[in-house]
Write a protein that holds these residues in place. Structure first.
Motif, PDB file in Angstrom:
ATOM      1  N   LYS A   1     -14.035  37.713 -16.181  1.00 57.46           N
ATOM      2  CA  LYS A   1     -13.859  36.385 -16.765  1.00 57.46           C
ATOM      3  C   LYS A   1     -12.384  36.090 -17.043  1.00 57.46           C
ATOM      4  CE  LYS A   1     -15.895  33.520 -20.399  1.00 57.46           C
ATOM      5  NZ  LYS A   1     -16.824  33.516 -21.538  1.00 57.46           N
ATOM      6  N   ALA A   2     -11.688  37.038 -17.621  1.00 61.08           N
ATOM      7  CA  ALA A   2     -10.261  36.849 -17.935  1.00 61.08           C
ATOM      8  C   ALA A   2      -9.442  36.683 -16.652  1.00 61.08           C
ATOM      9  CB  ALA A   2      -9.743  38.023 -18.747  1.00 61.08           C
ATOM     10  N   ILE A   3      -9.784  37.411 -15.626  1.00 64.19           N
ATOM     11  CA  ILE A   3      -9.056  37.305 -14.349  1.00 64.19           C
ATOM     12  C   ILE A   3      -9.264  35.924 -13.739  1.00 64.19           C
ATOM     13  CG2 ILE A   3      -8.978  38.173 -11.967  1.00 64.19           C
ATOM     14  CD1 ILE A   3      -9.622  40.977 -13.157  1.00 64.19           C
ATOM     15  N   ILE A   4     -10.491  35.412 -13.783  1.00 63.52           N
ATOM     16  CA  ILE A   4     -10.783  34.085 -13.228  1.00 63.52           C
ATOM     17  C   ILE A   4     -10.024  33.009 -14.001  1.00 63.52           C
ATOM     18  CG2 ILE A   4     -12.607  32.349 -12.938  1.00 63.52           C
ATOM     19  CD1 ILE A   4     -14.518  34.711 -12.310  1.00 63.52           C
ATOM     20  N   ILE A   5     -10.057  33.089 -15.319  1.00 63.00           N
ATOM     21  CA  ILE A   5      -9.360  32.088 -16.143  1.00 63.00           C
ATOM     22  C   ILE A   5      -7.856  32.145 -15.897  1.00 63.00           C
ATOM     23  CG2 ILE A   5      -8.787  31.460 -18.524  1.00 63.00           C
ATOM     24  CD1 ILE A   5     -11.663  32.305 -19.268  1.00 63.00           C
ATOM     25  N   THR A   6      -7.294  33.322 -15.892  1.00 67.07           N
ATOM     26  CA  THR A   6      -5.853  33.471 -15.677  1.00 67.07           C
ATOM     27  C   THR A   6      -5.447  32.949 -14.310  1.00 67.07           C
ATOM     28  OG1 THR A   6      -5.839  35.425 -17.111  1.00 67.07           O
ATOM     29  CG2 THR A   6      -3.945  35.126 -15.662  1.00 67.07           C
ATOM     30  N   THR A   7      -6.221  33.270 -13.294  1.00 67.22           N
ATOM     31  CA  THR A   7      -5.929  32.799 -11.940  1.00 67.22           C
ATOM     32  C   THR A   7      -5.999  31.278 -11.877  1.00 67.22           C
ATOM     33  OG1 THR A   7      -6.861  34.859 -11.062  1.00 67.22           O
ATOM     34  CG2 THR A   7      -6.585  33.043  -9.508  1.00 67.22           C
ATOM     35  N   SER A   8      -6.982  30.696 -12.525  1.00 73.04           N
ATOM     36  CA  SER A   8      -7.131  29.234 -12.539  1.00 73.04           C
ATOM     37  C   SER A   8      -5.949  28.563 -13.225  1.00 73.04           C
ATOM     38  CB  SER A   8      -8.425  28.839 -13.244  1.00 73.04           C
ATOM     39  OG  SER A   8      -9.540  29.369 -12.579  1.00 73.04           O
ATOM     40  N   VAL A   9      -5.530  29.104 -14.372  1.00 75.10           N
ATOM     41  CA  VAL A   9      -4.399  28.525 -15.108  1.00 75.10           C
ATOM     42  C   VAL A   9      -3.118  28.605 -14.280  1.00 75.10           C
ATOM     43  CG1 VAL A   9      -2.921  28.821 -17.140  1.00 75.10           C
ATOM     44  CG2 VAL A   9      -5.400  28.884 -17.392  1.00 75.10           C
ATOM     45  N   VAL A  10      -2.874  29.746 -13.678  1.00 75.14           N
ATOM     46  CA  VAL A  10      -1.682  29.916 -12.845  1.00 75.14           C
ATOM     47  C   VAL A  10      -1.727  28.944 -11.664  1.00 75.14           C
ATOM     48  CG1 VAL A  10      -0.482  31.518 -11.291  1.00 75.14           C
ATOM     49  CG2 VAL A  10      -1.252  32.303 -13.538  1.00 75.14           C
ATOM     50  N   GLY A  11      -2.898  28.775 -11.047  1.00 79.87           N
ATOM     51  CA  GLY A  11      -3.040  27.835  -9.936  1.00 79.87           C
ATOM     52  C   GLY A  11      -2.741  26.407 -10.358  1.00 79.87           C
ATOM     53  N   VAL A  12      -3.260  25.994 -11.497  1.00 83.34           N
ATOM     54  CA  VAL A  12      -3.005  24.637 -11.994  1.00 83.34           C
ATOM     55  C   VAL A  12      -1.522  24.444 -12.286  1.00 83.34           C
ATOM     56  CG1 VAL A  12      -3.408  23.085 -13.952  1.00 83.34           C
ATOM     57  CG2 VAL A  12      -5.335  24.245 -12.881  1.00 83.34           C
ATOM     58  N   LEU A  13      -0.901  25.423 -12.904  1.00 85.71           N
ATOM     59  CA  LEU A  13       0.530  25.328 -13.197  1.00 85.71           C
ATOM     60  C   LEU A  13       1.359  25.240 -11.921  1.00 85.71           C
ATOM     61  CD1 LEU A  13       0.842  27.823 -16.186  1.00 85.71           C
ATOM     62  CD2 LEU A  13       0.956  25.325 -16.264  1.00 85.71           C
TER      63      LEU A  13
END
Length: 133
Positions: A13-25
């Motif tokens: 879950k943390a990996i998915i959220i972190t990847t999503s945030v980095v992608g949006v940024l």
């Protein structure tokens, strides 16, 4: 390799959220960078001055307006928001009341005189003026 798989399963879950945030940024930062010329035009002083001037004219312009009291008009200065600050008449109309409230006999009679039928839970708002102090 087993440790990496275990870590990934444990923190999925943390990996998915972190990847999503980095992608949006990254996407947002790239969009801003590629459109920086347009952004600076949008935020330039002349554009902002033009926008605020139009808002002031429409919403906050202080003008000489009228006070309406039983159709008499006295001049005063007020802040205008609608109808360029000019007083205008609002016709009588039905209004829904909060649940459990009833219209007064006077309001029912006023509506009947104008051939307006009130439903249960409605009252009659008599004509009035807006943009009047």
């Amino acid at each position: 390799m087993g440790r990496v798989k275990d870590f990934a399963k444990k923190h999925k879950k943390a990996i998915i959220i972190t990847t999503s945030v980095v992608g949006v940024l990254l996407v947002g930062g790239t969009a801003i960078y590629l459109n920086k010329g347009k952004m600076s035009d949008l935020l330039s002083d002349s554009s902002l001055n033009e926008l605020t001037a139009n808002v002031k004219k429409a919403d906050v312009e202080t003008i000489s307006n009228a006070v309406c009291d039983n159709n008499s008009i006295d001049k005063i200065s007020i802040k205008a928001i609608i109808n360029n600050g000019e007083p205008f008449q609002v016709s009588g109309h039905p209004r829904n009341l909060p649940q459990g409230q009833k219209a007064s006999k006077e309001k029912i009679e006023a509506a009947q005189k104008l051939k307006i039928r009130l439903k249960p839970g409605q009252t009659f708002v008599e004509e009035y003026y807006k943009n009047c102090a």
